[in-house]
Design a protein around this motif. Sequence first.
Motif, PDB file in Angstrom:
ATOM      1  N   PRO A 162      60.830  64.141  33.018  1.00 44.79           N
ATOM      2  CA  PRO A 162      59.998  63.040  33.530  1.00 44.79           C
ATOM      3  C   PRO A 162      58.525  63.075  33.104  1.00 44.79           C
ATOM      4  O   PRO A 162      57.821  62.115  33.349  1.00 44.79           O
ATOM      5  N   ASP A 163      58.058  64.130  32.467  1.00 44.82           N
ATOM      6  CA  ASP A 163      56.632  64.246  32.120  1.00 44.82           C
ATOM      7  C   ASP A 163      56.269  63.556  30.815  1.00 44.82           C
ATOM      8  O   ASP A 163      55.288  63.923  30.158  1.00 44.82           O
ATOM      9  N   PHE A 164      57.046  62.546  30.425  1.00 43.72           N
ATOM     10  CA  PHE A 164      56.822  61.809  29.184  1.00 43.72           C
ATOM     11  C   PHE A 164      56.885  60.318  29.470  1.00 43.72           C
ATOM     12  O   PHE A 164      57.488  59.892  30.448  1.00 43.72           O
ATOM     13  N   GLN A 165      56.243  59.546  28.595  1.00 40.97           N
ATOM     14  CA  GLN A 165      56.261  58.089  28.724  1.00 40.97           C
ATOM     15  C   GLN A 165      56.105  57.488  27.340  1.00 40.97           C
ATOM     16  O   GLN A 165      55.746  58.169  26.389  1.00 40.97           O
ATOM     17  N   VAL A 166      56.387  56.205  27.240  1.00 47.10           N
ATOM     18  CA  VAL A 166      56.165  55.474  25.999  1.00 47.10           C
ATOM     19  C   VAL A 166      54.776  54.871  26.047  1.00 47.10           C
ATOM     20  O   VAL A 166      54.396  54.240  27.037  1.00 47.10           O
ATOM     21  N   HIS A 213      52.901  62.706  26.017  1.00 46.39           N
ATOM     22  CA  HIS A 213      52.972  63.776  27.012  1.00 46.39           C
ATOM     23  C   HIS A 213      52.027  63.374  28.150  1.00 46.39           C
ATOM     24  O   HIS A 213      50.808  63.393  27.965  1.00 46.39           O
ATOM     25  N   ILE A 214      52.553  63.001  29.278  1.00 41.34           N
ATOM     26  CA  ILE A 214      51.739  62.499  30.378  1.00 41.34           C
ATOM     27  C   ILE A 214      50.659  63.499  30.780  1.00 41.34           C
ATOM     28  O   ILE A 214      49.523  63.119  31.058  1.00 41.34           O
ATOM     29  N   ASN A 215      50.984  64.779  30.781  1.00 42.03           N
ATOM     30  CA  ASN A 215      50.029  65.805  31.207  1.00 42.03           C
ATOM     31  C   ASN A 215      49.072  66.251  30.100  1.00 42.03           C
ATOM     32  O   ASN A 215      48.276  67.162  30.314  1.00 42.03           O
ATOM     33  N   GLY A 216      49.161  65.629  28.933  1.00 43.72           N
ATOM     34  CA  GLY A 216      48.203  65.893  27.866  1.00 43.72           C
ATOM     35  C   GLY A 216      48.373  67.206  27.137  1.00 43.72           C
ATOM     36  O   GLY A 216      47.451  67.669  26.499  1.00 43.72           O
ATOM     37  N   ASN A 217      49.548  67.816  27.177  1.00 45.43           N
ATOM     38  CA  ASN A 217      49.744  69.083  26.486  1.00 45.43           C
ATOM     39  C   ASN A 217      50.528  68.921  25.189  1.00 45.43           C
ATOM     40  O   ASN A 217      51.255  69.817  24.769  1.00 45.43           O
ATOM     41  N   GLY A 218      50.366  67.803  24.532  1.00 41.61           N
ATOM     42  CA  GLY A 218      51.149  67.476  23.343  1.00 41.61           C
ATOM     43  C   GLY A 218      50.983  68.439  22.193  1.00 41.61           C
ATOM     44  O   GLY A 218      51.959  68.822  21.557  1.00 41.61           O
TER      45      GLY A 218
END
Length: 96
Positions: free
Chosen positions: A69-73, A41-46
Amino acid sequence: EKCKERSRNRSAAIRLEVLSHYGSRCACCGETEIKFLAIDHINGNGRAHRQEIGPGRINYWLKQNDYPPDFQVLCHNCNLAKGFYGACPHTAEIRQ
């Protein structure tokens, strides 16, 4: 037993589809070994997001929601460093 195997195969296929959509490599260090990769979770709200959708549901959720789009590997190492220290040593200074 056959149902469990079908479920595992479906989960693995969706995981590969999700990782492929997001680039199949760690956005930080470039790791490509599928077994080492995770969705970040790119924004750190996992944590809050996992509580909302349920544990182990992220890949299904991403697919059902057209790959937001707010996710990445990230590889597990970079992902854990980001979670524990606020940044990965590969890309940014770590908060003390």
